[in-house]
Design a protein around this motif. Structure first.
Motif, mmCIF file in Angstrom:
data_model
loop_
_atom_site.group_PDB
_atom_site.id
_atom_site.type_symbol
_atom_site.label_atom_id
_atom_site.label_comp_id
_atom_site.label_asym_id
_atom_site.label_seq_id
_atom_site.Cartn_x
_atom_site.Cartn_y
_atom_site.Cartn_z
ATOM 1 N N UNK A 36 -74.766 -17.648 15.299
ATOM 2 C CA UNK A 36 -74.699 -19.149 15.625
ATOM 3 C C UNK A 36 -76.164 -19.418 15.436
ATOM 4 N N UNK A 44 -74.737 -25.968 18.629
ATOM 5 C CA UNK A 44 -74.763 -24.483 17.872
ATOM 6 C C UNK A 44 -73.759 -24.836 16.645
ATOM 7 N N UNK A 90 -78.301 -17.132 17.825
ATOM 8 C CA UNK A 90 -77.417 -16.447 18.664
ATOM 9 C C UNK A 90 -76.468 -15.537 18.144
ATOM 10 N N UNK A 99 -57.316 -14.638 24.271
ATOM 11 C CA UNK A 99 -58.012 -16.028 24.240
ATOM 12 C C UNK A 99 -59.586 -15.733 23.931
ATOM 13 N N UNK A 100 -59.963 -15.994 22.779
ATOM 14 C CA UNK A 100 -61.217 -15.272 22.241
ATOM 15 C C UNK A 100 -62.379 -16.006 22.556
ATOM 16 N N UNK A 101 -62.841 -16.086 23.848
ATOM 17 C CA UNK A 101 -64.203 -16.872 23.987
ATOM 18 C C UNK A 101 -65.322 -15.932 23.646
ATOM 19 N N UNK A 102 -66.350 -16.483 23.529
ATOM 20 C CA UNK A 102 -67.553 -15.974 22.794
ATOM 21 C C UNK A 102 -68.241 -15.476 24.006
ATOM 22 N N UNK A 104 -72.377 -14.374 24.327
ATOM 23 C CA UNK A 104 -73.500 -14.578 23.417
ATOM 24 C C UNK A 104 -74.774 -13.546 24.011
ATOM 25 N N UNK B 33 -63.265 -25.098 25.198
ATOM 26 C CA UNK B 33 -64.012 -23.946 25.879
ATOM 27 C C UNK B 33 -64.995 -24.998 26.498
ATOM 28 N N UNK B 35 -69.151 -24.267 28.098
ATOM 29 C CA UNK B 35 -70.338 -23.374 28.187
ATOM 30 C C UNK B 35 -71.375 -24.244 28.737
ATOM 31 N N UNK B 43 -75.897 -19.479 26.108
ATOM 32 C CA UNK B 43 -74.648 -20.167 26.620
ATOM 33 C C UNK B 43 -73.914 -19.330 27.308
ATOM 34 N N UNK B 45 -70.324 -18.857 29.358
ATOM 35 C CA UNK B 45 -68.752 -19.307 29.250
ATOM 36 C C UNK B 45 -68.477 -19.753 30.589
ATOM 37 N N UNK B 50 -55.871 -23.622 27.075
ATOM 38 C CA UNK B 50 -54.873 -23.471 25.911
ATOM 39 C C UNK B 50 -53.574 -24.252 26.126
ATOM 40 N N UNK B 55 -56.886 -20.821 30.550
ATOM 41 C CA UNK B 55 -56.642 -19.327 29.887
ATOM 42 C C UNK B 55 -57.447 -18.493 30.248
ATOM 43 N N UNK B 56 -58.637 -18.819 30.545
ATOM 44 C CA UNK B 56 -59.797 -17.873 30.951
ATOM 45 C C UNK B 56 -60.806 -18.675 31.984
ATOM 46 N N UNK B 90 -71.991 -27.449 26.773
ATOM 47 C CA UNK B 90 -71.199 -27.417 25.528
ATOM 48 C C UNK B 90 -69.733 -27.296 25.674
ATOM 49 N N UNK B 96 -55.906 -21.540 18.284
ATOM 50 C CA UNK B 96 -55.870 -20.199 18.385
ATOM 51 C C UNK B 96 -54.769 -19.579 18.177
ATOM 52 N N UNK B 97 -54.596 -18.675 17.322
ATOM 53 C CA UNK B 97 -53.244 -17.747 16.904
ATOM 54 C C UNK B 97 -53.789 -16.395 17.070
ATOM 55 N N UNK B 104 -64.503 -20.916 16.709
ATOM 56 C CA UNK B 104 -64.693 -21.733 17.692
ATOM 57 C C UNK B 104 -65.970 -22.768 17.225
#
Lengths: 114, 115
Positions: A36, A44, A90, A99-102, A104, B33, B35, B43, B45, B50, B55-56, B90, B96-97, B104
């Protein structure tokens, strides 16, 4: 858990010179990889991503990155930079599953001077 | 194309006050999400949702809470603000799949300054 290391906090380069921004990651599971860019006082923006397939990924603004699984690296390159490329870059990873959190890296500031 | 919309873009609050940030994800995106990016930091998290369920959870202080509403917009509520909460917040969204490599997308961010 994943972690991302960007070894260079700042990379100064002259305009029209090539540049490489380094990124190494650590993960016990398979991950997706992203770069990013953040221009001053902005959000971003996704430059490129590696999901699968060809290890050389081309992105916007002439950037490309190469995924090296054995070295767990995803270095970003551009053959000729412009003043307008000055920004914070980044590297990020996310798990393939779930769940695909990033996550960095700490970022690399690219400073392009005339 | 529509992007992630965040409001307000700038917010100044005093210590111990409360702040609420809003996020409108890209249409049809089901995951949001949050951040936090401190000055000169990467950043971090905070939390994600979801389909309106958490979800997290990351490094979100107990003073902060968030939720996602039926129209998929999300709000981040921050109470008992501290000087250290000054940051760029942010919001991001994705569709999501499983194993799809969803991208993202980030909003422009909300600048919170606590004085």
């Amino acid at each position: 858990a994943q972690s991302v290391t960007q070894l260079d906090s700042q990379v100064p380069v002259f305009e029209e010179a090539p540049v490489e921004l380094r990124c190494n990651y650590s993960s016990s599971v398979s991950v997706y990889l992203f770069w990013y860019v953040q221009y001053p006082n902005q959000g971003l923006q996704l430059l490129l991503k590696y999901l699968s397939g060809s290890t050389l990924v081309k992105g916007i603004n002439g950037f490309e990155a190469e995924f090296n699984k054995s070295q767990t690296s995803f270095h970003l390159r551009k053959p000729s930079v412009h003043i307008s490329d000055t920004a914070e870059y980044f590297c990020a990873v996310s798990e393939i599953r779930g769940f695909q959190k990033l996550v960095f890296g700490t970022g690399t500031r690219l400073l392009v001077s005339p | 194309a529509a992007g992630v919309i965040q409001s307000p873009r700038h917010l100044i609050k005093e210590k111990r006050e409360t702040a609420t940030l809003k996020c409108y994800p890209i249409p049809r995106h089901d995951t949001v999400y949050w951040y936090q990016q401190g000055p000169g930091q990467d950043p971090q998290f905070l939390i994600s949702f979801y389909e309106k369920m958490q979800s997290d959870k990351g490094s979100i202080p107990d003073r902060f809470s968030a939720q996602q509403f039926s129209d998929y917009h999300s709000e981040l509520n921050m109470s008992s603000l501290e000087l250290g909460d000054s940051a760029l917040y942010f919001c991001a969204s994705s569709f999501t799949k499983a194993n799809s490599g969803n991208t993202i997308y980030f909003g422009e961010g909300s600048w919170l300054t606590v004085v």
